[in-house]
Design a protein around this motif. Structure first.
Motif, PDB file in Angstrom:
ATOM      1  N   LEU A  75     -27.851 -10.224 -34.189  1.00  9.84           N
ATOM      2  CA  LEU A  75     -26.419 -10.400 -34.740  1.00  9.84           C
ATOM      3  C   LEU A  75     -26.155  -9.444 -35.564  1.00  9.84           C
ATOM      4  N   LEU A 134     -28.165 -11.248 -38.921  1.00 11.75           N
ATOM      5  CA  LEU A 134     -26.647 -11.738 -39.334  1.00 11.75           C
ATOM      6  C   LEU A 134     -26.935 -11.195 -40.816  1.00 11.75           C
ATOM      7  N   LEU A 266     -19.066  -9.351 -38.965  1.00 12.82           N
ATOM      8  CA  LEU A 266     -19.892 -10.226 -38.178  1.00 12.82           C
ATOM      9  C   LEU A 266     -19.058 -10.577 -37.056  1.00 12.82           C
ATOM     10  N   LEU A 267     -17.617 -10.703 -36.784  1.00 11.91           N
ATOM     11  CA  LEU A 267     -16.978 -11.037 -35.646  1.00 11.91           C
ATOM     12  C   LEU A 267     -17.289  -9.726 -34.605  1.00 11.91           C
ATOM     13  N   ILE A 270     -20.408 -10.692 -33.195  1.00  9.05           N
ATOM     14  CA  ILE A 270     -20.197 -11.811 -32.220  1.00  9.05           C
ATOM     15  C   ILE A 270     -19.596 -11.520 -30.973  1.00  9.05           C
ATOM     16  N   ILE A 273     -21.886  -9.949 -28.589  1.00  4.52           N
ATOM     17  CA  ILE A 273     -22.818 -10.904 -27.953  1.00  4.52           C
ATOM     18  C   ILE A 273     -22.073 -11.738 -27.035  1.00  4.52           C
ATOM     19  N   ALA A 274     -20.702 -11.934 -27.461  1.00  2.00           N
ATOM     20  CA  ALA A 274     -19.938 -12.718 -26.267  1.00  2.00           C
ATOM     21  C   ALA A 274     -19.888 -11.927 -25.040  1.00  2.00           C
ATOM     22  N   GLN A 328      -8.039 -14.865 -31.328  1.00  2.00           N
ATOM     23  CA  GLN A 328      -9.418 -15.616 -31.821  1.00  2.00           C
ATOM     24  C   GLN A 328      -9.529 -17.039 -30.811  1.00  2.00           C
TER      25      GLN A 328
END
Lengths: 364, 298
Positions: A75, A134, A266-267, A270, A273-274, A328
């Motif tokens: 992450l 993370l 973090l967004l 992510i 990852i998405a 979002q």
């Protein structure tokens, strides 16, 4: 009588990149689109969307090597992307060194930082590794806010890195008497680099190191038994993935010309990852598809938010949900829908369609 | 010394909140093998529901707390039933992404309903304090610690002695054997989500009653509870509580001594202390303080 065009007669046939006529036609089509698109779509908005998508695809390929092929969950991608952007700011912008130098410098720094995290990947597995990486995002954010000499602190730093390769300046292309805009030049630069890194990644995964990575992913101890140095490959995958991420970050910074610590949160991790999951884990092509899908969606919503009922476009305007919030929420809904109904991602859909036509007229 | 004890008290109160959230993580992880990233969203949702009950519907604060826990539990169980049930047998990371998706849906939902404004929950504690032995104790902090202790105790009793608790432990240990014994895995999964969501909502409303008040960013606290869960060991409820308290204490102490000890490291070092501590401990014990070491076979 010659064999059918799709017959595979040996290992070498199996490994060929563009083995079938259809694949070769696809390659030609992609090259044509790559060359022609910026001259057809001259609109700055769409070109910049495509450039951001390209940069994201670049970084996503790196993450897919790590997560999709080596099975290491990270992450912390945002941290490496941020590091790369600051390399572009300092080495490309302040010192004024040329494009290949700051891109390589970003890759080297990314690899070094990835090598620092690597040892954790050896000791920790799965979820533990995910949470440690993370933590990396938060520790990184603290660093970016406090190393004011390098990052400009909270207020950010301009990135004035030039994009010239020898006599060709992608920031202001001038070819055969034709003048191209900055966005057109950057489109060719970014998507050319995406093709390069995709080829590199593809070559990696279809040869010995790639097989080793997949063996480590599927069961690392069994891999050790058959002579794969699991530890070395795990750290190697981390270094390679972070190097690619940092290079993507350098491109991002140089294209955007300004970066601030708020962007490496973090967004962002992510989102990557998405992309990898929506595109399809363990496929290079899928990373690009995922980047197009996830990257273009917010831009589309942003552009057409006036036409969607109930959306607040400005501070004082009507509506119960802001564009950002809608983005979002849609992003979240999409991830959920995708994983529930198509866990293999866009690449899975693509493979199914391809298999259908290959076997046609038989259904399977 | 007084300052040290005062910081420790603040740490215990903060740590209690972490412990509640981390316990929720562990309950879900133990029974379903999923890390629930949506915990922060459930926490925010619970806190805002509590605000609605307490301020708009004007029920007594105690009842509001109960109601918000129950409604959050319903949301958690419903989500498990509608979405996650379909994901049984999928790779764990896909399921984690789904919980992240839920988080991204919950966050805008909360701001769309309640807006971005800073809100103050009607509560009986406010900023009242009691003094004892030269220390100042906030009434809310005392209640937070007390309620957490009571809830944690109740959870452990439930987990240890009730038949549903036994079913949860069996399912966590070996889902197939549990099914063969006639234990309903569905009920266990739904219960774990309900418990986790209720714990998150409780943590949320306790936070919202504090000096910080209620803002949409309240869910961020759940991110700092990740290190708490990892520190204690992901599959150990006791570890989650221990981890929460340790992280809370460390963070409060770092905040208290920021100027004297950590000025060289920049402002707000306390924010990253949970993560640094987690990394340090994982280097020594890769499965956390109380986690079980995974046995791997080829």
């Amino acid at each position: 009588m010659g064999a059918h065009r799709n017959v595979v007669r040996g290992y070498a046939d199996e490994l060929r990149l563009f083995g079938t006529p259809a694949a070769r036609a696809g390659l030609v089509a992609m090259v044509v689109v790559f060359l022609v698109l910026p001259t057809v779509v001259q609109d700055d908005f769409w070109l910049s969307v495509l450039i951001y998508v390209g940069i994201t695809a670049f970084g996503a390929i790196g993450l897919n090597l790590l997560t999709g092929y080596c099975g290491q969950i990270s992450l912390g991608h945002a941290f490496f992307i941020g590091a790369g952007a600051y390399v572009a700011a300092r080495i490309g912008g302040e010192l004024g060194l040329p494009l290949p130098v700051w891109l390589l410098a970003a890759a080297v720094l990314g690899a070094a930082l990835g090598g620092l995290v690597g040892p954790f990947a050896l000791r920790l597995r799965g979820h533990y590794l995910a949470i440690v990486t993370l933590g990396l995002v938060f520790i990184g954010e603290h660093l970016w806010r406090n190393l004011t000499g390098i990052t400009g602190g909270n207020s950010g730093t301009p990135v004035t890195a030039g994009a010239s390769l020898g006599p060709v300046d992608f920031g202001a292309l001038n070819l055969f008497g034709e003048v191209y805009s900055r966005n057109q030049g950057w489109f060719w630069l970014v998507w050319g680099l995406v093709a390069l890194v995709a080829l590199l990644a593809k070559n990696l995964v279809r040869t010995r190191p790639g097989r080793a990575l997949q063996a480590v992913r599927d069961r690392d101890q069994a891999a050790e038994v058959i002579g794969v140095r699991a530890g070395r490959y795990k750290i190697g995958a981390f270094m390679l993935s972070s190097a690619i991420a940092a290079t993507a970050g350098a491109l991002f910074g140089a294209y955007q010309q300004f970066v601030s610590p708020d962007e490496w949160n973090l967004l962002l991790s992510i989102q990557y990852i998405a992309i990898v999951i929506v595109g399809g884990l363990g496929t290079i092509f899928g990373s690009v598809l995922g980047a197009i899908f996830v990257g273009a969606l917010p831009a589309l919503i942003d552009r057409y938010s006036d036409a969607i009922p109930g959306v607040r476009t400005g501070v004082g305007s009507e509506g119960f949900i802001s564009v950002f919030a809608l983005n979002q929420a849609l992003f979240g809904v999409l991830i959920v829908l995708f994983l529930v109904f198509e866990p293999r991602g866009l690449a899975g859909i693509w493979l199914r369609v391809k298999a259908y036509f290959k076997a046609w007229p038989f259904s399977y | 010394m007084t300052a040290f004890l005062q910081n420790c008290f603040a740490g215990l109160s903060l740590g209690s909140t972490y412990a509640l959230v981390a316990l929720g993580f562990v309950v879900i992880y133990k029974s379903t093998g999923v890390i629930n990233f949506a915990q922060g969203g459930l926490l925010a949702l619970g806190a805002y529901l509590g605000y609605t009950f307490s301020n708009n519907l004007a029920v007594a604060f105690g009842v509001a707390v109960l109601l918000c826990c129950v409604s959050a539990a319903l949301v958690g169980a419903t989500f498990e039933r509608i979405v996650l049930r379909r994901m049984v047998g999928q790779p764990p990371f896909a399921v984690i992404m789904i919980t992240i998706g839920l988080l991204f849906v919950l966050e805008p939902l909360v701001t769309a309903i309640w807006g971005f404004e800073h809100k103050q929950v009607n509560n009986p504690w406010n900023i009242r304090t009691v003094e004892a032995g030269g220390l100042v104790f906030g009434v809310r902090d005392l209640w937070t610690i007390g309620l957490t202790a009571a809830v944690v105790l109740a959870f452990f009793l439930f987990f240890r002695y009730s038949s549903l608790g036994l079913a949860m432990r069996v399912t966590a240990f070996d889902p197939e054997a549990a099914l063969a014994q006639g234990i309903s895995a569905r009920r266990v999964y739904a219960t774990s989500w309900a418990i986790a969501a209720a714990l998150a909502a409780l943590a949320g409303i306790l936070m919202a009653a504090g000096p910080g008040g209620l803002t949409p960013s309240i869910g961020f606290i759940a991110l700092a509870a990740f290190p708490a869960m990892i520190l204690g060991g992901m599959d150990s409820p006791a570890g989650a509580v221990l981890g929460g308290l340790v992280i809370g204490l460390a963070e409060a102490l770092a905040r208290g001594y920021q100027d004297e000890l950590f000025s060289w490291a920049g402002d707000n070092v306390s924010v990253i202390v949970p993560y640094l501590l987690m990394i340090l401990i994982l280097l020594i014990r890769p499965y956390g303080l109380l986690g079980t070491k995974e046995v791997r076979r080829v």
